[in-house]
Design an enzyme around this catalytic site. Structure first.
Site, PDB file in Angstrom:
ATOM      1  N   ASN A   1     -23.073   0.197   2.137  1.00 61.91           N
ATOM      2  CA  ASN A   1     -24.546   0.485   2.158  1.00 61.91           C
ATOM      3  C   ASN A   1     -24.892  -0.620   3.067  1.00 61.91           C
ATOM      4  O   ASN A   1     -25.307  -1.740   2.863  1.00 61.91           O
ATOM      5  CB  ASN A   1     -25.205   0.137   0.940  1.00 61.91           C
ATOM      6  CG  ASN A   1     -26.539   0.209   0.713  1.00 61.91           C
ATOM      7  OD1 ASN A   1     -27.287   0.503   1.840  1.00 61.91           O
ATOM      8  ND2 ASN A   1     -27.025  -0.223  -0.309  1.00 61.91           N
ATOM      9  N   TRP A   2     -25.475  -0.060   4.387  1.00 64.06           N
ATOM     10  CA  TRP A   2     -25.814  -0.880   5.583  1.00 64.06           C
ATOM     11  C   TRP A   2     -27.313  -1.316   5.247  1.00 64.06           C
ATOM     12  O   TRP A   2     -27.776  -2.270   5.973  1.00 64.06           O
ATOM     13  CB  TRP A   2     -25.842  -0.195   6.774  1.00 64.06           C
ATOM     14  CG  TRP A   2     -24.279  -0.387   7.257  1.00 64.06           C
ATOM     15  CD1 TRP A   2     -22.896  -0.574   6.773  1.00 64.06           C
ATOM     16  CD2 TRP A   2     -23.843  -0.054   8.786  1.00 64.06           C
ATOM     17  NE1 TRP A   2     -22.006  -0.907   7.517  1.00 64.06           N
ATOM     18  CE2 TRP A   2     -22.742  -0.323   8.671  1.00 64.06           C
ATOM     19  CE3 TRP A   2     -24.664   0.135   9.794  1.00 64.06           C
ATOM     20  CZ2 TRP A   2     -22.027  -0.133  10.040  1.00 64.06           C
ATOM     21  CZ3 TRP A   2     -23.948   0.189  11.281  1.00 64.06           C
ATOM     22  CH2 TRP A   2     -22.529   0.029  11.251  1.00 64.06           C
ATOM     23  N   LYS A   3     -27.813  -0.827   4.197  1.00 61.70           N
ATOM     24  CA  LYS A   3     -29.451  -1.100   3.887  1.00 61.70           C
ATOM     25  C   LYS A   3     -29.979  -1.265   5.332  1.00 61.70           C
ATOM     26  O   LYS A   3     -30.002  -0.283   6.244  1.00 61.70           O
ATOM     27  CB  LYS A   3     -29.416  -2.607   3.273  1.00 61.70           C
ATOM     28  CG  LYS A   3     -28.649  -2.679   2.080  1.00 61.70           C
ATOM     29  CD  LYS A   3     -28.789  -3.782   1.350  1.00 61.70           C
ATOM     30  CE  LYS A   3     -27.903  -3.769  -0.042  1.00 61.70           C
ATOM     31  NZ  LYS A   3     -28.073  -4.960  -0.958  1.00 61.70           N
TER      32      LYS A   3
ATOM     33  N   HIS B   1     -31.776   3.120  -5.844  1.00 61.36           N
ATOM     34  CA  HIS B   1     -31.239   1.620  -5.657  1.00 61.36           C
ATOM     35  C   HIS B   1     -32.205   0.651  -6.353  1.00 61.36           C
ATOM     36  O   HIS B   1     -33.500   0.933  -5.896  1.00 61.36           O
ATOM     37  CB  HIS B   1     -30.844   1.399  -4.032  1.00 61.36           C
ATOM     38  CG  HIS B   1     -30.137   0.004  -3.929  1.00 61.36           C
ATOM     39  ND1 HIS B   1     -30.733  -1.135  -3.961  1.00 61.36           N
ATOM     40  CD2 HIS B   1     -29.039  -0.222  -3.593  1.00 61.36           C
ATOM     41  CE1 HIS B   1     -30.089  -2.206  -3.581  1.00 61.36           C
ATOM     42  NE2 HIS B   1     -28.653  -1.578  -3.579  1.00 61.36           N
TER      43      HIS B   1
ATOM     44  N   GLU C   1     -33.529  -1.941  -4.952  1.00 60.96           N
ATOM     45  CA  GLU C   1     -34.389  -2.317  -3.743  1.00 60.96           C
ATOM     46  C   GLU C   1     -35.468  -1.157  -3.786  1.00 60.96           C
ATOM     47  O   GLU C   1     -36.678  -1.557  -3.547  1.00 60.96           O
ATOM     48  CB  GLU C   1     -33.584  -2.542  -2.439  1.00 60.96           C
ATOM     49  CG  GLU C   1     -32.880  -3.917  -2.492  1.00 60.96           C
ATOM     50  CD  GLU C   1     -31.692  -3.809  -1.785  1.00 60.96           C
ATOM     51  OE1 GLU C   1     -31.668  -2.987  -0.884  1.00 60.96           O
ATOM     52  OE2 GLU C   1     -30.686  -4.907  -2.102  1.00 60.96           O
TER      53      GLU C   1
ATOM     54  N   GLU D   1     -25.011  -1.479 -10.607  1.00 65.95           N
ATOM     55  CA  GLU D   1     -25.179  -2.652 -10.170  1.00 65.95           C
ATOM     56  C   GLU D   1     -26.228  -3.409 -10.765  1.00 65.95           C
ATOM     57  O   GLU D   1     -27.542  -3.344 -10.630  1.00 65.95           O
ATOM     58  CB  GLU D   1     -25.959  -2.166  -8.695  1.00 65.95           C
ATOM     59  CG  GLU D   1     -25.164  -1.136  -7.790  1.00 65.95           C
ATOM     60  CD  GLU D   1     -25.470  -1.459  -6.248  1.00 65.95           C
ATOM     61  OE1 GLU D   1     -24.571  -1.712  -5.631  1.00 65.95           O
ATOM     62  OE2 GLU D   1     -26.486  -0.987  -5.936  1.00 65.95           O
TER      63      GLU D   1
ATOM     64  N   GLY E   1     -26.234  -9.227  -3.775  1.00 67.97           N
ATOM     65  CA  GLY E   1     -26.907 -10.273  -2.515  1.00 67.97           C
ATOM     66  C   GLY E   1     -27.010 -11.733  -2.917  1.00 67.97           C
ATOM     67  O   GLY E   1     -27.338 -12.451  -2.221  1.00 67.97           O
TER      68      GLY E   1
ATOM     69  N   SER F   1     -22.331  -7.870  -4.879  1.00 68.37           N
ATOM     70  CA  SER F   1     -21.426  -8.880  -4.467  1.00 68.37           C
ATOM     71  C   SER F   1     -20.006  -8.637  -4.333  1.00 68.37           C
ATOM     72  O   SER F   1     -19.037  -9.554  -4.677  1.00 68.37           O
ATOM     73  CB  SER F   1     -21.727 -10.220  -4.996  1.00 68.37           C
ATOM     74  OG  SER F   1     -23.187 -10.450  -4.835  1.00 68.37           O
TER      75      SER F   1
ATOM     76  N   GLY G   1     -22.538  -3.931  -0.371  1.00 69.85           N
ATOM     77  CA  GLY G   1     -23.747  -4.131   0.576  1.00 69.85           C
ATOM     78  C   GLY G   1     -23.173  -4.769   2.012  1.00 69.85           C
ATOM     79  O   GLY G   1     -22.646  -4.373   2.908  1.00 69.85           O
TER      80      GLY G   1
HETATM   81  P1  PGA Z   1     -24.223  -6.464  -1.971  1.00 71.02           P
HETATM   82  O1  PGA Z   1     -25.215  -5.247  -2.074  1.00 71.02           O
HETATM   83  O2  PGA Z   1     -22.752  -6.095  -1.789  1.00 71.02           O
HETATM   84  O3  PGA Z   1     -24.662  -7.186  -0.482  1.00 71.02           O
HETATM   85  O4  PGA Z   1     -24.499  -7.603  -3.116  1.00 71.02           O
HETATM   86  C1  PGA Z   1     -24.894  -4.208  -2.789  1.00 71.02           C
HETATM   87  C2  PGA Z   1     -25.821  -3.020  -2.991  1.00 71.02           C
HETATM   88  O5  PGA Z   1     -26.982  -3.535  -2.956  1.00 71.02           O
HETATM   89  O6  PGA Z   1     -25.568  -1.943  -2.917  1.00 71.02           O
END
Ligand code: PGA
Length: 250
Positions: A10-12, A94, A96, A163, A169, A207, A228
């Site tokens: 997931n490049w966000k 997600h 976010e 998640e 993160g 993470s 991520g």
């Molecule tokens: P992260 O993000 O691996 O940077 O913790 C995972 C995600 O939000 O899908």
């Protein structure tokens, strides 16, 4: 046949055209490894160009889609448009997006329905906050989100991603036994809810990195990962893919 493990990046909100060189490297390295399915969820701006570059070696995903079909909705992108641009998957709900855009379980279920209709496989995210976990209600929260975020029809075609919000993160991850307990709780609840018709994959996300990936992949009930930050560089994402016990080099 049981679906293969899925490792999704997931490049966000990261990535420029030049960064598609990372996708080129992944496609060159992992083209034919059918034992593990690899997906990269790009920002919408990179999807069409990414699809031309991935040439089917790596599946692509979007990170969201609108629940409505094409129409007068400035700035929104429909599931059909994402599919047209080359996406086969779409991340939905997600944490976010739940945080930044107030998405509810109902919003997510509506988007999942639209995604399925467009031929996309939804990767639906659920997860508890630290407060939920400390209060001992993590399983109830996550199971509740999962049940309410899956569309009534086609739930079995969706992938779930567990998640924990506090693990995204932060470099923190739950213990292997906590991950196992959560995956077991979610799978039992969904099998009961959908009368045994739910046999989908549940990924772990939060993470995941080259150091902890193998241990996480070996947890019972974990069908892959949503990655991520560590998916932005092909070397790191590639190391995670190679650490899967079912991964076999050519
Ligand atoms: P992260 O993000 O691996 O940077 O913790 C995972 C995600 O939000 O899908």
């Amino acid at each position: 046949m049981r679906a293969p493990p899925l490792i999704a990046g997931n490049w966000k909100k990261f990535g420029r055209l030049a960064d598609l060189a990372e996708l080129d490297r992944l496609a060159a390295a992992f083209g034919a490894k059918a034992a593990v399915q690899i997906v990269l969820c790009l920002p919408a701006t990179l999807l069409a160009m990414g699809a031309a570059r991935a040439r089917g070696a790596i599946a692509l995903g979007a990170q969201d889609c609108d629940a409505r079909s094409d129409g007068a909705h400035t700035g929104d992108i429909s599931a059909a448009m994402m599919a047209d641009a080359g996406a086969e998957f779409v991340i939905l709900g997600h944490s976010e997006r739940r945080r930044d855009h107030g998405e509810t379980n109902e919003t997510v279920a509506a988007k999942a329905k639209a995604a399925l209709a467009a031929g996309l496989t939804p990767i639906i995210c659920v997860g508890e906050t630290l407060e939920d976990r400390q209060a001992g209600r993590a399983e109830a929260v996550v199971v509740g989100q999962a049940i309410a975020s899956l569309p009534l029809e086609g739930a079995g075609q969706c992938v779930l991603a567990y998640e924990p919000v506090w693990a995204i993160g932060t470099g923190l991850t739950p213990s292997a036994s906590d991950i196992e307990a959560m995956h077991h709780a979610v799978k039992s609840a969904l099998a009961a809810r959908f009368a045994g018709a739910w046999d989908g994959r549940v990924l772990y996300g939060g993470s995941v990195n080259p150091k902890n990936a193998e241990e996480i992949f070996r947890v019972a009930g974990v069908d892959g990962a949503l990655v991520g930050a560590a998916s932005l560089k092909s070397a790191e994402f590639g190391a995670i893919i190679r650490s899967h016990p079912l991964y076999e080099a050519n």
